[in-house]
Design an enzyme around this catalytic site. Structure first.
Site, PDB file in Angstrom:
ATOM      1  N   ASP A  72      34.378   1.801  27.196  1.00 17.40           N
ATOM      2  CA  ASP A  72      33.887   0.616  28.087  1.00 17.40           C
ATOM      3  C   ASP A  72      34.223  -0.649  28.073  1.00 17.40           C
ATOM      4  O   ASP A  72      35.154  -1.596  27.274  1.00 17.40           O
ATOM      5  CB  ASP A  72      32.585   0.806  27.463  1.00 17.40           C
ATOM      6  CG  ASP A  72      32.396   0.523  25.512  1.00 17.40           C
ATOM      7  OD1 ASP A  72      33.279   0.120  25.336  1.00 17.40           O
ATOM      8  OD2 ASP A  72      30.957   0.902  25.944  1.00 17.40           O
ATOM      9  N   HIS A 143      22.556   3.895  21.471  1.00 17.79           N
ATOM     10  CA  HIS A 143      23.735   3.699  22.727  1.00 17.79           C
ATOM     11  C   HIS A 143      24.813   4.221  21.762  1.00 17.79           C
ATOM     12  O   HIS A 143      25.575   3.689  21.125  1.00 17.79           O
ATOM     13  CB  HIS A 143      23.693   2.283  23.491  1.00 17.79           C
ATOM     14  CG  HIS A 143      24.272   1.439  22.895  1.00 17.79           C
ATOM     15  ND1 HIS A 143      24.150   0.187  23.126  1.00 17.79           N
ATOM     16  CD2 HIS A 143      25.672   1.134  22.017  1.00 17.79           C
ATOM     17  CE1 HIS A 143      24.910  -1.003  22.281  1.00 17.79           C
ATOM     18  NE2 HIS A 143      25.856   0.414  22.285  1.00 17.79           N
ATOM     19  N   GLU A 148      23.091   3.404  27.409  1.00 14.02           N
ATOM     20  CA  GLU A 148      21.691   2.819  27.415  1.00 14.02           C
ATOM     21  C   GLU A 148      20.655   4.025  27.163  1.00 14.02           C
ATOM     22  O   GLU A 148      21.353   5.045  27.895  1.00 14.02           O
ATOM     23  CB  GLU A 148      21.303   1.374  27.742  1.00 14.02           C
ATOM     24  CG  GLU A 148      22.430   0.111  27.749  1.00 14.02           C
ATOM     25  CD  GLU A 148      23.056  -0.371  26.649  1.00 14.02           C
ATOM     26  OE1 GLU A 148      22.142  -0.119  25.309  1.00 14.02           O
ATOM     27  OE2 GLU A 148      22.719  -1.626  26.344  1.00 14.02           O
TER      28      GLU A 148
END
Ligand code: F6R
Length: 258
Positions: A72, A143, A148
């Site tokens: 990410d 998470h 999330e």
């Protein structure tokens, strides 16, 4: 659907956790079982990357033939900003080992169209043959990546809105006073679950609730890490503090085997 109990190593402290987790990665790379490595950022990973760098400097491992995919990055944070995950990866790993930077992939949070970028990233992972070993940390809200609570177990790489809890936890990586971004681009849970093997690392009492929910709570989108029980080859390496709230049947099974 089959539920799997992850293998769990509970170790005395952070150093032991970082060493064992680094050892799993090094064994995989040296044996060539791991050619494509999924990587994570965050405080948990700093010690772990230090171990990998130390092993590289001792000649124990080379990353020359390894391709990496990070989970990410933030949306709209340039790689020059200290909080950016690109900056993190360069600082703690990529610039310190022999990996080919062209093979160290990250989703581009500066792309003008994140949806197109997400498709590009998924395609690249697929074309490379998939991820052999995916390294994960865990947020105190459960998470993994930046998936999330509420994330679909089949989700793919996409843009996501970060919770205030996650933004507060990540504030120390940003210059004091700078706003932590609200949005990120993350591999989805479905993307993560396609990795051949998964290694989740957790340290500290602030992760205890999330670890307990992930392995002994209900399998639910409210705890994204509980999706890992849908995968047959997950190993969790954590310290005693992070394991302290595991309950019930799972706790007795762990005690029985450790
Ligand atoms: C980072 C990531 C996150 C972190 C998690 C834990 O790339 O994907 O899931 O692993 O937020 O972060 P730390 O280690 O800072 O507690």
């Amino acid at each position: 659907m089959t539920e799997h109990l992850p293998a769990i190593d509970i170790l005395s402290d952070r150093d032991a956790v970082a060493s064992r987790a680094a050892g799993v990665i090094i064994d995989g790379v040296v044996s060539r079982r791991v050619r494509t490595l999924g990587l994570a950022t965050g405080g948990t990973m700093v010690q772990l990357y230090a171990r990998l760098v130390a092993a590289f400097r001792l000649g124990e491992v080379s990353f020359e033939n390894v391709t990496t995919f990070n989970l990410d990055d933030y949306v709209g944070v340039p790689s020059t900003a200290p909080g950016s995950f690109r900056a993190f990866m360069r600082r703690y790993f990529i610039d310190l080992v022999d990996i080919d930077p062209a093979r160290a992939h990250m989703p581009d949070g500066m792309a003008s169209d994140i949806a197109t970028e997400a498709v590009r990233y998924e395609t690249l992972i697929r074309q490379t043959g998939g991820i052999d070993l995916q390294l994960l940390g865990i947020g105190s809200n459960g998470h993994i990546g930046f998936n999330e609570p509420g994330s679909d177990f089949g989700s793919r790489t996409r843009e996501i809105r970060l919770t205030d809890e996650t933004r507060t936890a990540n504030a120390p990586f940003f210059v004091q006073g700078a706003e932590v971004p609200h949005r990120a681009v993350t591999m989805g849970l479905g993307t993560i679950l396609e990795a051949n093997e998964i290694l989740l690392v957790a340290m500290g009492a602030h992760k205890a609730e999330a670890i307990a929910a992930a392995i002994s709570g209900p399998i639910s989108i409210m705890c994204p890490a509980s999706a890992l029980r849908r995968h047959p080859r997950v190993r969790i390496i954590c310290d005693e503090a992070a394991a302290s709230q595991i309950e019930g049947r799972v706790a007795s099974r762990i005690r029985g085997i450790s």
